[in-house]
Design an enzyme around this catalytic site. Structure first.
Site, PDB file in Angstrom:
ATOM      1  N   HIS A  18       0.849  -1.190   0.000  1.00 31.81           N
ATOM      2  CA  HIS A  18       0.000   0.000   0.000  1.00 31.81           C
ATOM      3  C   HIS A  18       0.883   1.237   0.000  1.00 31.81           C
ATOM      4  O   HIS A  18       2.025   1.203   0.438  1.00 31.81           O
ATOM      5  CB  HIS A  18      -0.981   0.010   1.174  1.00 31.81           C
ATOM      6  CG  HIS A  18      -0.363  -0.081   2.522  1.00 31.81           C
ATOM      7  ND1 HIS A  18       0.184  -1.252   3.029  1.00 31.81           N
ATOM      8  CD2 HIS A  18      -0.185   0.857   3.485  1.00 31.81           C
ATOM      9  CE1 HIS A  18       0.651  -1.024   4.250  1.00 31.81           C
ATOM     10  NE2 HIS A  18       0.449   0.250   4.544  1.00 31.81           N
ATOM     11  N   HIS A  43       0.894   5.330   1.049  1.00 28.52           N
ATOM     12  CA  HIS A  43       0.252   6.399   1.796  1.00 28.52           C
ATOM     13  C   HIS A  43       0.355   7.704   1.014  1.00 28.52           C
ATOM     14  O   HIS A  43       1.428   8.059   0.515  1.00 28.52           O
ATOM     15  CB  HIS A  43       0.959   6.623   3.144  1.00 28.52           C
ATOM     16  CG  HIS A  43       0.861   5.474   4.079  1.00 28.52           C
ATOM     17  ND1 HIS A  43      -0.071   5.432   5.091  1.00 28.52           N
ATOM     18  CD2 HIS A  43       1.575   4.324   4.170  1.00 28.52           C
ATOM     19  CE1 HIS A  43       0.082   4.300   5.770  1.00 28.52           C
ATOM     20  NE2 HIS A  43       1.074   3.606   5.221  1.00 28.52           N
TER      21      HIS A  43
END
Length: 138
Positions: A101, A103
């Site tokens: 992932h 940010h």
């Protein structure tokens, strides 16, 4: 491939509700439930890859283009002053969910998000050691 016990797989594929900012066939972008600042978002691929090392090159190219697209739109929507784009790999680097992932952290003048590190100094010995080791790998 999805991983059955991965919370980010479930969120990315709509099995767990989220505040979705963007979705396509490969990614979902959501608001982080533990934001560092107002508007902190996560880019989640719908397929499971534990980290950047295992992310296919073609998907890595697409994720950086998506990050750019999102921070351009989010800067306008949030009227923020800048962005941190952060991607952690491994527990020592701060990764807590082992599903790749990225940010997207909006930054505001004088915010207290506190992202940073103590800078050191590159020694001549470290420089030569790193350069030599990198040449060996090529």
């Amino acid at each position: 491939m999805k991983k059955d016990d991965c919370i980010f797989c479930k969120i990315a594929n709509g099995e767990i509700p989220s505040a979705t900012l963007y979705e396509d066939e490969r990614f979902r972008v959501i608001l982080d439930l533990g934001p560092a600042s107002k508007g902190h978002a996560l880019i989640l691929p719908k397929e499971h890859y534990p980290n950047l090392y295992e992310l296919p090159d073609e998907l890595a190219e697409k994720v950086i283009l998506l990050a750019k697209k999102m921070i351009v739109k989010m800067t306008k929507a949030l009227d923020c002053d800048g962005f941190n784009v952060v991607q952690n790999n491994g527990a020592p680097a701060g990764q807590t969910v082992f599903h790749f992932h990225m940010h997207l952290i909006p930054r505001y003048e004088n915010d207290d998000a506190g992202f940073g590190w103590n800078t050191g100094e590159l020694s001549e010995a470290d420089k030569e050691d790193i350069l030599a080791k990198m040449r060996e790998i090529d």
